[in-house]
Write a protein that holds these residues in place. Structure first.
Motif, mmCIF file in Angstrom:
data_model
loop_
_atom_site.group_PDB
_atom_site.id
_atom_site.type_symbol
_atom_site.label_atom_id
_atom_site.label_comp_id
_atom_site.label_asym_id
_atom_site.label_seq_id
_atom_site.Cartn_x
_atom_site.Cartn_y
_atom_site.Cartn_z
ATOM 1 N N THR A 59 0.733 -1.202 0.122
ATOM 2 C CA THR A 59 0.087 -0.004 -0.014
ATOM 3 C C THR A 59 0.683 1.167 -0.005
ATOM 4 O O THR A 59 2.033 0.974 0.305
ATOM 5 C CB THR A 59 -0.839 -0.039 1.343
ATOM 6 O OG1 THR A 59 0.009 0.110 2.437
ATOM 7 C CG2 THR A 59 -1.773 -1.289 1.426
ATOM 8 N N LEU B 172 -6.679 12.737 0.600
ATOM 9 C CA LEU B 172 -7.774 13.008 -0.030
ATOM 10 C C LEU B 172 -8.646 14.579 0.871
ATOM 11 O O LEU B 172 -9.081 13.876 1.905
ATOM 12 C CB LEU B 172 -8.728 12.140 -0.466
ATOM 13 C CG LEU B 172 -10.097 12.590 -1.287
ATOM 14 C CD1 LEU B 172 -9.632 13.439 -2.396
ATOM 15 C CD2 LEU B 172 -10.788 11.365 -1.637
ATOM 16 N N ALA C 14 -15.327 11.550 -3.994
ATOM 17 C CA ALA C 14 -14.342 10.933 -3.023
ATOM 18 C C ALA C 14 -14.324 9.368 -3.218
ATOM 19 O O ALA C 14 -13.294 8.863 -2.936
ATOM 20 C CB ALA C 14 -14.751 11.448 -1.556
ATOM 21 N N THR C 15 -15.529 8.790 -3.274
ATOM 22 C CA THR C 15 -15.818 7.518 -3.247
ATOM 23 C C THR C 15 -15.110 6.888 -4.397
ATOM 24 O O THR C 15 -14.275 5.901 -4.315
ATOM 25 C CB THR C 15 -17.171 7.078 -3.398
ATOM 26 O OG1 THR C 15 -17.685 7.353 -2.196
ATOM 27 C CG2 THR C 15 -17.513 5.534 -3.379
ATOM 28 N N VAL D 18 -12.506 8.175 -6.154
ATOM 29 C CA VAL D 18 -11.059 8.324 -5.895
ATOM 30 C C VAL D 18 -10.386 7.266 -5.044
ATOM 31 O O VAL D 18 -9.717 6.429 -5.517
ATOM 32 C CB VAL D 18 -10.833 9.894 -5.256
ATOM 33 C CG1 VAL D 18 -9.060 9.623 -4.941
ATOM 34 C CG2 VAL D 18 -10.783 11.034 -6.250
ATOM 35 N N GLN D 19 -11.240 6.938 -3.990
ATOM 36 C CA GLN D 19 -10.838 5.908 -3.012
ATOM 37 C C GLN D 19 -10.896 4.609 -3.552
ATOM 38 O O GLN D 19 -9.861 3.747 -3.388
ATOM 39 C CB GLN D 19 -11.661 6.265 -1.736
ATOM 40 C CG GLN D 19 -11.213 5.185 -0.528
ATOM 41 C CD GLN D 19 -11.927 3.779 -0.639
ATOM 42 O OE1 GLN D 19 -13.184 3.885 -0.885
ATOM 43 N NE2 GLN D 19 -11.085 2.639 -0.483
ATOM 44 N N LEU E 131 -7.837 4.345 -5.858
ATOM 45 C CA LEU E 131 -6.643 4.044 -5.198
ATOM 46 C C LEU E 131 -6.499 2.560 -4.865
ATOM 47 O O LEU E 131 -5.326 2.006 -4.916
ATOM 48 C CB LEU E 131 -6.632 5.163 -4.462
ATOM 49 C CG LEU E 131 -6.468 6.673 -4.814
ATOM 50 C CD1 LEU E 131 -6.539 7.609 -3.675
ATOM 51 C CD2 LEU E 131 -5.104 6.827 -5.657
ATOM 52 N N SER E 132 -7.695 1.989 -4.039
ATOM 53 C CA SER E 132 -7.563 1.033 -3.444
ATOM 54 C C SER E 132 -7.451 -0.281 -4.633
ATOM 55 O O SER E 132 -6.423 -1.120 -4.335
ATOM 56 C CB SER E 132 -8.825 0.509 -2.998
ATOM 57 O OG SER E 132 -8.998 1.525 -1.997
ATOM 58 N N ALA F 109 -3.729 3.382 0.014
ATOM 59 C CA ALA F 109 -4.649 3.525 0.816
ATOM 60 C C ALA F 109 -5.022 5.270 0.677
ATOM 61 O O ALA F 109 -4.101 6.086 0.540
ATOM 62 C CB ALA F 109 -3.933 3.306 2.217
ATOM 63 N N CYS F 110 -6.083 5.528 1.139
ATOM 64 C CA CYS F 110 -6.642 6.944 1.108
ATOM 65 C C CYS F 110 -6.962 7.421 2.485
ATOM 66 O O CYS F 110 -7.797 6.566 2.956
ATOM 67 C CB CYS F 110 -7.846 7.093 0.103
ATOM 68 S SG CYS F 110 -8.473 8.511 -0.182
ATOM 69 N N LEU G 236 -8.841 10.291 4.315
ATOM 70 C CA LEU G 236 -10.029 11.175 3.756
ATOM 71 C C LEU G 236 -10.233 12.284 4.992
ATOM 72 O O LEU G 236 -10.319 11.886 6.050
ATOM 73 C CB LEU G 236 -11.350 10.481 3.683
ATOM 74 C CG LEU G 236 -12.448 11.576 2.898
ATOM 75 C CD1 LEU G 236 -12.113 12.267 1.768
ATOM 76 C CD2 LEU G 236 -13.612 10.362 2.763
ATOM 77 N N ALA H 46 -7.578 10.017 -9.858
ATOM 78 C CA ALA H 46 -6.580 9.153 -9.358
ATOM 79 C C ALA H 46 -5.548 8.597 -10.143
ATOM 80 O O ALA H 46 -4.326 8.319 -9.738
ATOM 81 C CB ALA H 46 -7.607 7.746 -8.804
#
Length: 334
Positions: A62, A67, A81-82, A84-85, A88-89, A94-95, A97, A303
């Motif tokens: 990771t 964010l 935000a969701t 992007v997260q 990235l995942s 890891a994000c 926030l 992202a």
């Protein structure tokens, strides 16, 4: 070098592989003394600083990316935000926030905390106001940072900016209302003096100018409460207004509520267009016409851009503008 040097930069400078640099950083006995010295010399020349906490994150497959969002209560920003997260995942990052609630002092605080914890990059939908503390700290840390959805500082060479094409969206929406026969179109919501308000109004102003019509802006904090109040205000103070373009969908949803309260028929007596096309637009009655920004796709794109910046050193363009669409529903069609 105008960015923070990476392990790839060190490997290139020393003429070795990335894995060899990693072994040197781990003090592995497998590396020859001469090679170790070459790597250390390259690190010194480039100003590379070993971030041990970030390295530990990488070793567990990771990385950590910050964010920071100005208003997570707004479904538009929540969906961004969701997306992007999740993107990235999917790449093993890891994000972390944080919501700043439009408070620049809180923004400076959370950004400082993220920098202290060794985030590899920041994605920032900034609050407006006194943002110097935030961006000065980022500049000192030399952490790759993107401004998204709204721009707080003009230095897009250092802090690249990505945004949907607000101007094209408002022009498209206003042209649509004119084509339906609207004779007086108001723009509702958005605080005066903010660039995002000016951008979302710019196409509206251009379309009305081309049609020889005067604009009418009722400014306000863009939420449902303002929209409901604006519906009542239009009926009493501006009864000639027969169509509205709203700063965002929350204002437009408030308009629908206010019109229901006073018995004004949306789509007939008043045509309504929102902006962002959040999920609720297709679920309310009447369905809400809205400028679709494809916020989920936009988030995935941001992202990918940040990951490319980190992994390959590919600097984002100073400004990225993504296309928008107009989704037609009953609120503007009758």
């Amino acid at each position: 070098m105008d960015r923070r040097p990476t392990i790839i930069d060190v490997a290139s400078r020393a003429g070795v592989s990335k894995s060899t640099v990693s072994l040197v950083l781990q003090n592995s006995p497998l590396v020859k003394t001469e090679t170790r010295e070459d790597v250390r010399r390259a690190m010194a020349d480039l100003g590379y600083v070993y971030n041990r906490s970030a390295a530990q994150l990488r070793q567990s497959n990771t990385g950590l990316i910050g964010l920071v969002i100005n208003d997570l209560r707004n479904p538009f920003f929540t969906e961004f935000a969701t997306s992007v997260q999740m993107a990235l995942s999917a790449k093993g990052f890891a994000c972390v926030l944080a919501n700043t609630d439009e408070d620049p002092a809180l923004q400076a605080q959370v950004v400082a905390a993220m920098l202290e914890h060794g985030v590899a990059a920041l994605i920032l939908s900034p609050a407006y106001g006194e943002v110097e503390a935030t961006f000065d700290a980022i500049a000192r840390a030399n952490v790759p940072t993107m401004q998204v959805l709204r721009r707080a500082v003009p230095d897009v060479a250092r802090f690249p900016f990505a945004v949907p094409d607000y101007r094209a969206g408002s022009r498209m929406a206003t042209d649509h209302l004119l084509a339906t026969g609207a004779r007086r179109i108001a723009f509702l919501g958005g605080l005066e003096g903010r660039e995002v308000t000016e951008q979302r109004m710019s196409g509206y102003l251009a379309a009305l100018s081309a049609a020889g019509m005067a604009p009418l802006h009722l400014p306000g904090r863009p939420g449902r409460a303002f929209g409901r109040e604006a519906a009542l205000r239009l009926a009493s103070e501006h009864p000639e207004v027969d169509a509205v373009l709203c700063f965002n969908d929350l204002v437009a949803l408030g308009i629908l509520s206010g019109c229901a309260q006073i018995g004004r028929r949306v789509g007939h007596d008043l045509k309504v267009v929102g902006f962002d096309d959040i999920e609720e637009c297709a679920q309310v009655w009447p369905g809400l016409t809205s400028v679709r920004c494809d916020i989920a796709g936009f988030g995935r794109g941001v992202a990918e851009t940040v990951l490319g910046w980190l992994e390959t050193g590919t600097q984002p363009r100073p400004e990225t503008v993504t296309p928008v669409d107009l989704i037609l529903r009953a609120s503007s069609m009758g």
